[in-house]
Structure formats: structure tokens, C-alpha cells
Design an enzyme around this catalytic site. Structure first.
Site, PDB file in Angstrom:
ATOM      1  N   HIS A  20       0.839  -1.191   0.000  1.00 20.75           N
ATOM      2  CA  HIS A  20       0.000   0.000   0.000  1.00 20.75           C
ATOM      3  C   HIS A  20       0.879   1.247   0.000  1.00 20.75           C
ATOM      4  O   HIS A  20       1.808   1.346   0.788  1.00 20.75           O
ATOM      5  CB  HIS A  20      -0.913  -0.030   1.235  1.00 20.75           C
ATOM      6  CG  HIS A  20      -1.910   1.054   1.270  1.00 20.75           C
ATOM      7  ND1 HIS A  20      -2.290   1.647   2.439  1.00 20.75           N
ATOM      8  CD2 HIS A  20      -2.631   1.651   0.291  1.00 20.75           C
ATOM      9  CE1 HIS A  20      -3.194   2.587   2.174  1.00 20.75           C
ATOM     10  NE2 HIS A  20      -3.414   2.595   0.885  1.00 20.75           N
ATOM     11  N   ASP A  28       6.852   4.982 -21.586  1.00 19.00           N
ATOM     12  CA  ASP A  28       7.205   4.858 -22.991  1.00 19.00           C
ATOM     13  C   ASP A  28       8.687   4.521 -23.090  1.00 19.00           C
ATOM     14  O   ASP A  28       9.382   4.450 -22.071  1.00 19.00           O
ATOM     15  CB  ASP A  28       6.834   6.125 -23.768  1.00 19.00           C
ATOM     16  CG  ASP A  28       7.534   7.396 -23.289  1.00 19.00           C
ATOM     17  OD1 ASP A  28       8.670   7.313 -22.745  1.00 19.00           O
ATOM     18  OD2 ASP A  28       6.968   8.479 -23.466  1.00 19.00           O
ATOM     19  N   HIS A  94       5.362  17.594 -16.725  1.00 18.11           N
ATOM     20  CA  HIS A  94       6.196  16.466 -17.130  1.00 18.11           C
ATOM     21  C   HIS A  94       7.537  16.447 -16.398  1.00 18.11           C
ATOM     22  O   HIS A  94       8.024  15.381 -16.006  1.00 18.11           O
ATOM     23  CB  HIS A  94       6.412  16.496 -18.644  1.00 18.11           C
ATOM     24  CG  HIS A  94       7.138  15.298 -19.167  1.00 18.11           C
ATOM     25  ND1 HIS A  94       6.665  14.013 -19.019  1.00 18.11           N
ATOM     26  CD2 HIS A  94       8.311  15.190 -19.836  1.00 18.11           C
ATOM     27  CE1 HIS A  94       7.514  13.167 -19.579  1.00 18.11           C
ATOM     28  NE2 HIS A  94       8.526  13.860 -20.081  1.00 18.11           N
ATOM     29  N   PHE A 116       4.551  11.456 -23.968  1.00 21.55           N
ATOM     30  CA  PHE A 116       3.948  11.551 -22.643  1.00 21.55           C
ATOM     31  C   PHE A 116       3.156  10.312 -22.235  1.00 21.55           C
ATOM     32  O   PHE A 116       2.270  10.376 -21.380  1.00 21.55           O
ATOM     33  CB  PHE A 116       3.086  12.811 -22.508  1.00 21.55           C
ATOM     34  CG  PHE A 116       3.829  14.066 -22.858  1.00 21.55           C
ATOM     35  CD1 PHE A 116       4.889  14.497 -22.081  1.00 21.55           C
ATOM     36  CD2 PHE A 116       3.499  14.800 -23.987  1.00 21.55           C
ATOM     37  CE1 PHE A 116       5.593  15.652 -22.409  1.00 21.55           C
ATOM     38  CE2 PHE A 116       4.197  15.947 -24.322  1.00 21.55           C
ATOM     39  CZ  PHE A 116       5.247  16.378 -23.526  1.00 21.55           C
ATOM     40  N   ALA A 117       3.467   9.159 -22.815  1.00 21.13           N
ATOM     41  CA  ALA A 117       2.806   7.903 -22.436  1.00 21.13           C
ATOM     42  C   ALA A 117       3.544   7.308 -21.240  1.00 21.13           C
ATOM     43  O   ALA A 117       4.285   6.333 -21.339  1.00 21.13           O
ATOM     44  CB  ALA A 117       2.786   6.932 -23.611  1.00 21.13           C
ATOM     45  N   ASN A 118       3.334   7.954 -20.090  1.00 19.17           N
ATOM     46  CA  ASN A 118       3.961   7.543 -18.839  1.00 19.17           C
ATOM     47  C   ASN A 118       2.953   7.725 -17.721  1.00 19.17           C
ATOM     48  O   ASN A 118       2.204   8.708 -17.711  1.00 19.17           O
ATOM     49  CB  ASN A 118       5.187   8.425 -18.534  1.00 19.17           C
ATOM     50  CG  ASN A 118       6.181   8.428 -19.658  1.00 19.17           C
ATOM     51  OD1 ASN A 118       6.803   7.417 -19.943  1.00 19.17           O
ATOM     52  ND2 ASN A 118       6.346   9.571 -20.325  1.00 19.17           N
TER      53      ASN A 118
END
Length: 127
Positions: A20, A28, A94, A116-118
Site C-alpha cells: 500500500h 514509454d 512532465h 507523454f505515455a507515462n
């Protein structure tokens, strides 16, 4: 042999260690990762595997409290991919997201080339 779910042993082990409030990143292929953060590198070639496919597979294995994406992803495909599987999504610039990667337990690198595929995933608890 596992009957279903994730097959990559390194990824399975990394997820099994999560608790937790721990975080991990699905990224990316271009996200800079600090040297001391372990990387489960699934990238084969540009575009394979895709971010959305990896995120979906990983989310089937974990309880998520919330996620963090770059503000620059808002309105683009990466935001849609993340919001399609996670209810609570926060945004940061970012540059801040890249700083937060240093606190992650591990990073899963995909072959994704979409900017920005993170996502930083914050683990929840199933009880």
C-alpha cells in the site's frame, strides 16, 4: 506454467513486492530512468509492446489508489489510456513527473513512442 495473467517473471516478482502506497511506473521507451530504479524492460522495437496493452495487463494484477500523469498528456491518447483503467488520475508537469520516477519501486519500459505515455501508479489495498 501459469494458467493466466502476467508471464514475465521479473514483472511478476516486482509486482508481488508492492505494498500500500508504493509506486511503480509504466513508461514509454524514452522516459529517463534514474540508475538506481530497477527497470523491467519489455521494449522489443519501437511500438512493441504498446503502452495501453502493458498498462491493461499490469492493472489486472494490482489494486490502484490513484495515478499521476503529465499535464502535457491531457487531451491526448495517453490520458485516455490511463483514465480507461484508473478512476483517480492526478496531473503534474512532465518535469515533475520525471523527478517523481526516482521514488518508484520499479519502471516497466514499453516500446511506446507516443509522447507523454507515462504513468506513476500508486498502489492501494484490497481491504
Amino acid at each position: 506454467m501459469k494458467r493466466q495473467g502476467l508471464l514475465n517473471p521479473q514483472l511478476c516478482a516486482a509486482i508481488a513486492r508492492m505494498g500500500h502506497t508504493d509506486t511503480f511506473v509504466v513508461a514509454d521507451c524514452g522516459l529517463p530512468v534514474p540508475r538506481d530504479v530497477p527497470v523491467v524492460d519489455l521494449a522489443l522495437v519501437f511500438g512493441i509492446p504498446r503502452f495501453a496493452e502493458v498498462l491493461s495487463a499490469v492493472l489486472s494484477e494490482v489494486v490502484v489508489d490513484h495515478a499521476v500523469i503529465a499535464g502535457e498528456a491531457v487531451g491526448a491518447e495517453p490520458e485516455e489510456w490511463v483514465r480507461g483503467g484508473i478512476d483517480r488520475v492526478l496531473t503534474v508537469p512532465h518535469e515533475e513527473l520525471k523527478r517523481q520516477v526516482a521514488d518508484a519501486s520499479f519502471v516497466v519500459r514499453t516500446g511506446e513512442t507516443t509522447p507523454f505515455a507515462n504513468v506513476i501508479v500508486h498502489c492501494g489495498v484490497p481491504f
